[in-house]
Design an enzyme around this catalytic site. Structure first.
Site, PDB file in Angstrom:
ATOM      1  N   SER A  20       0.908  -1.130   0.140  1.00 45.76           N
ATOM      2  CA  SER A  20      -0.117  -0.049   0.130  1.00 45.76           C
ATOM      3  C   SER A  20       0.970   1.386   0.160  1.00 45.76           C
ATOM      4  O   SER A  20       0.473   2.331  -0.854  1.00 45.76           O
ATOM      5  CB  SER A  20      -0.974   0.192   1.083  1.00 45.76           C
ATOM      6  OG  SER A  20      -1.862  -1.125   0.959  1.00 45.76           O
ATOM      7  N   LYS A  69      -9.134  -4.943  11.604  1.00 47.07           N
ATOM      8  CA  LYS A  69     -10.218  -4.076  11.031  1.00 47.07           C
ATOM      9  C   LYS A  69     -11.584  -3.985  11.760  1.00 47.07           C
ATOM     10  O   LYS A  69     -12.288  -3.302  11.472  1.00 47.07           O
ATOM     11  CB  LYS A  69     -10.524  -4.992   9.728  1.00 47.07           C
ATOM     12  CG  LYS A  69      -9.587  -4.677   8.736  1.00 47.07           C
ATOM     13  CD  LYS A  69     -10.002  -5.765   7.429  1.00 47.07           C
ATOM     14  CE  LYS A  69      -8.747  -5.493   6.395  1.00 47.07           C
ATOM     15  NZ  LYS A  69      -9.052  -6.533   5.062  1.00 47.07           N
ATOM     16  N   ASN A  90     -11.774  -0.922   6.529  1.00 45.02           N
ATOM     17  CA  ASN A  90     -10.405  -0.918   6.099  1.00 45.02           C
ATOM     18  C   ASN A  90      -9.878   0.370   5.805  1.00 45.02           C
ATOM     19  O   ASN A  90      -8.550   0.621   5.441  1.00 45.02           O
ATOM     20  CB  ASN A  90      -9.999  -2.128   4.989  1.00 45.02           C
ATOM     21  CG  ASN A  90     -10.750  -1.286   3.483  1.00 45.02           C
ATOM     22  OD1 ASN A  90     -11.700  -0.884   3.707  1.00 45.02           O
ATOM     23  ND2 ASN A  90      -9.706  -1.651   2.751  1.00 45.02           N
ATOM     24  N   ASP A 105     -13.094  -3.093   0.716  1.00 41.03           N
ATOM     25  CA  ASP A 105     -12.534  -4.386   0.019  1.00 41.03           C
ATOM     26  C   ASP A 105     -13.662  -4.926  -0.531  1.00 41.03           C
ATOM     27  O   ASP A 105     -13.501  -5.663  -1.654  1.00 41.03           O
ATOM     28  CB  ASP A 105     -12.263  -5.330   1.294  1.00 41.03           C
ATOM     29  CG  ASP A 105     -11.102  -5.049   2.051  1.00 41.03           C
ATOM     30  OD1 ASP A 105     -10.065  -4.503   1.301  1.00 41.03           O
ATOM     31  OD2 ASP A 105     -10.868  -5.261   3.227  1.00 41.03           O
ATOM     32  N   ALA A 131     -13.860 -17.735   7.109  1.00 40.46           N
ATOM     33  CA  ALA A 131     -15.141 -17.022   7.777  1.00 40.46           C
ATOM     34  C   ALA A 131     -14.782 -15.899   8.555  1.00 40.46           C
ATOM     35  O   ALA A 131     -15.397 -15.427   9.523  1.00 40.46           O
ATOM     36  CB  ALA A 131     -16.051 -18.006   8.332  1.00 40.46           C
ATOM     37  N   TYR A 234      -1.999 -11.750  -2.363  1.00 43.96           N
ATOM     38  CA  TYR A 234      -1.655 -10.720  -3.597  1.00 43.96           C
ATOM     39  C   TYR A 234       0.074 -10.763  -3.693  1.00 43.96           C
ATOM     40  O   TYR A 234       0.486 -10.553  -4.738  1.00 43.96           O
ATOM     41  CB  TYR A 234      -2.319  -9.643  -3.548  1.00 43.96           C
ATOM     42  CG  TYR A 234      -1.920  -8.675  -2.501  1.00 43.96           C
ATOM     43  CD1 TYR A 234      -0.700  -8.300  -1.960  1.00 43.96           C
ATOM     44  CD2 TYR A 234      -2.790  -8.367  -1.349  1.00 43.96           C
ATOM     45  CE1 TYR A 234      -0.337  -7.593  -0.860  1.00 43.96           C
ATOM     46  CE2 TYR A 234      -2.593  -7.805  -0.328  1.00 43.96           C
ATOM     47  CZ  TYR A 234      -1.269  -7.353  -0.252  1.00 43.96           C
ATOM     48  OH  TYR A 234      -1.080  -6.698   0.935  1.00 43.96           O
ATOM     49  N   GLY A 254      -5.301 -11.640  -5.944  1.00 42.77           N
ATOM     50  CA  GLY A 254      -5.712 -10.517  -5.384  1.00 42.77           C
ATOM     51  C   GLY A 254      -5.185  -9.399  -5.573  1.00 42.77           C
ATOM     52  O   GLY A 254      -5.178  -8.089  -4.962  1.00 42.77           O
TER      53      GLY A 254
HETATM   54  P1  ATR Z   1      -9.059 -11.677   7.537  1.00 47.03           P
HETATM   55  O1  ATR Z   1      -9.527 -10.239   7.897  1.00 47.03           O
HETATM   56  O2  ATR Z   1      -8.008 -12.029   6.409  1.00 47.03           O
HETATM   57  O3  ATR Z   1     -10.243 -12.469   6.957  1.00 47.03           O
HETATM   58  P2  ATR Z   1      -9.002 -13.166  10.229  1.00 47.03           P
HETATM   59  O4  ATR Z   1     -10.497 -12.628  10.289  1.00 47.03           O
HETATM   60  O5  ATR Z   1      -8.145 -13.518  10.942  1.00 47.03           O
HETATM   61  O6  ATR Z   1      -8.436 -12.371   8.731  1.00 47.03           O
HETATM   62  O7  ATR Z   1      -9.559 -14.446   9.512  1.00 47.03           O
HETATM   63  C1  ATR Z   1      -8.710 -15.747   9.014  1.00 47.03           C
HETATM   64  C2  ATR Z   1      -9.471 -16.672   8.304  1.00 47.03           C
HETATM   65  O8  ATR Z   1      -8.317 -17.669   7.857  1.00 47.03           O
HETATM   66  C3  ATR Z   1     -10.498 -17.390   9.116  1.00 47.03           C
HETATM   67  O9  ATR Z   1     -11.397 -17.600   8.301  1.00 47.03           O
HETATM   68  C4  ATR Z   1      -9.655 -18.518   9.315  1.00 47.03           C
HETATM   69  O10 ATR Z   1     -10.762 -19.790   9.519  1.00 47.03           O
HETATM   70  P3  ATR Z   1     -11.525 -20.153  10.564  1.00 47.03           P
HETATM   71  O11 ATR Z   1     -12.745 -19.289  10.305  1.00 47.03           O
HETATM   72  O12 ATR Z   1     -11.757 -21.566  10.579  1.00 47.03           O
HETATM   73  O13 ATR Z   1     -10.930 -19.851  11.808  1.00 47.03           O
HETATM   74  C5  ATR Z   1      -8.670 -18.971   8.049  1.00 47.03           C
HETATM   75  N1  ATR Z   1      -7.636 -19.681   8.484  1.00 47.03           N
HETATM   76  C6  ATR Z   1      -6.553 -19.203   9.270  1.00 47.03           C
HETATM   77  N2  ATR Z   1      -5.734 -20.479   9.326  1.00 47.03           N
HETATM   78  C7  ATR Z   1      -6.353 -21.504   8.743  1.00 47.03           C
HETATM   79  C8  ATR Z   1      -5.768 -22.702   8.351  1.00 47.03           C
HETATM   80  N3  ATR Z   1      -4.671 -23.449   8.851  1.00 47.03           N
HETATM   81  N4  ATR Z   1      -6.709 -23.757   7.877  1.00 47.03           N
HETATM   82  C9  ATR Z   1      -7.927 -23.270   7.596  1.00 47.03           C
HETATM   83  N5  ATR Z   1      -8.247 -21.693   7.531  1.00 47.03           N
HETATM   84  C10 ATR Z   1      -7.511 -20.847   8.328  1.00 47.03           C
END
Ligand code: ATR
Length: 284
Positions: A20, A69, A90, A105, A131, A234, A254
């Site tokens: 950024s 965020k 964001n 986003d 999620a 990205y 991305g």
């Molecule tokens: P962002 O703002 O990038 O979405 P976040 O809110 O921390 O960051 O979310 C990270 C996402 O990556 C979550 O959806 C998490 O899955 P869970 O909902 O199952 O926790 C996912 N994630 C992180 N590590 C993971 C892993 N090893 N396998 C599968 N999903 C993962």
């Protein structure tokens, strides 16, 4: 502005890979604005302290990324309805002395999907992996664009996150069906059935190498219809996209989403049209 130059930045942790600053400073320069954009890689405690005293920071506006965020919202005077529904901001900008939050986003994702992906979500079935905050923005954007089914697959022990997405978005988008799935073989098999678009909105590709979907579950484009695979990551090629490409499907990373979310932030801060081509060139 009150100063001879504008001051912007990004808060997050870690920020090692952020593009950024290069992108926004190129944009300021291109439209003849004297402004800086700095990375603030701060821990949670420092972040809170800075946000409480944000009027002392002398920033004209800023971006917020993982993991702040959601947290940033409680320090703002208000947020757009979209950001409130997603529960993630964001971009922070000032209007009439108030600090406001937006989620750029959503449109960044939708513009990239349409332009580079040549994909219209209307009446389509989509599988979203993850999620978290990014997945919420994606699910919101898809439903806003009239997707038929938004299938959300995440890990069983974090099931509450996908359930929350369903609960929050269902009343807003009664025409879209929100389906929760486990991120395992069985869940993925169901999620891939008759799907048109698959999006990796997890942080897996950022942190480590993981394909998320075994190649054997992905139908070959030669035998079935073509599916578009989109990874929000990205800064490097992911095995998720590599696997899909090998199965004959179209893929999208991305990078353009990053450009378009930054372009909308730029417009909110400066009131000027963003020089998108310049921004893209600065990070490519
Ligand atoms: P962002 O703002 O990038 O979405 P976040 O809110 O921390 O960051 O979310 C990270 C996402 O990556 C979550 O959806 C998490 O899955 P869970 O909902 O199952 O926790 C996912 N994630 C992180 N590590 C993971 C892993 N090893 N396998 C599968 N999903 C993962």
């Amino acid at each position: 502005m009150g100063r001879e130059f504008g001051l912007y930045g990004i808060f997050g942790f870690p920020l090692g890979h952020t593009l950024s600053p290069a992108m926004q400073e190129a944009a300021f320069q291109a439209v003849g604005l004297k402004a800086f954009y700095l990375p603030f890689e701060v821990r949670a405690k420092e972040f809170r302290a800075l946000m409480r005293r944000r009027s002392c920071l002398l920033l004209d506006g800023f971006n917020v990324t993982v993991p702040y965020k959601r947290e940033v919202m409680k320090y703002l005077d208000g947020s757009t309805p979209e950001a409130r529904a997603i529960q993630a901001v964001n971009t922070v900008y000032q209007k009439g002395g108030r600090w406001l939050g937006a989620n750029t986003d959503v449109n960044g994702f939708l513009i990239s999907l349409k332009k580079e992906g040549r994909f219209d979500p209307k009446t389509k079935n989509v599988l979203v992996l993850g999620a978290g905050g990014a997945a919420r923005a994606v699910a919101y954007g898809l439903a806003k664009s009239g997707a038929c089914e938004v299938r959300i697959a995440n890990r069983l022990r974090y099931q509450f996150r996908r359930e929350k997405i369903r609960k929050d978005f269902r009343p807003l988008f009664p025409k879209t069906k929100f389906i929760g799935l486990n991120l395992n073989r069985n869940g993925l098999r169901k999620g891939l059935e008759g799907v048109d678009l698959v999006i990796n909105a997890t942080s897996v590709g950022v942190l480590y190498e993981d394909v998320l979907i075994p190649a054997s579950l992905i139908p070959s484009a030669a035998s079935r219809k073509e599916i578009l695979f989109f990874d929000l990551v990205y800064h490097k090629p992911t095995r998720f996209l590599e696997t899909a490409r090998k199965r004959g499907h179209r893929v999208l990373d991305g990078r353009n989403m990053l450009v378009y979310q930054g372009a909308e932030a730029f417009r909110l801060w400066t009131g000027k049209r963003a020089p998108v081509a310049v921004m893209r060139k600065a990070i490519w």
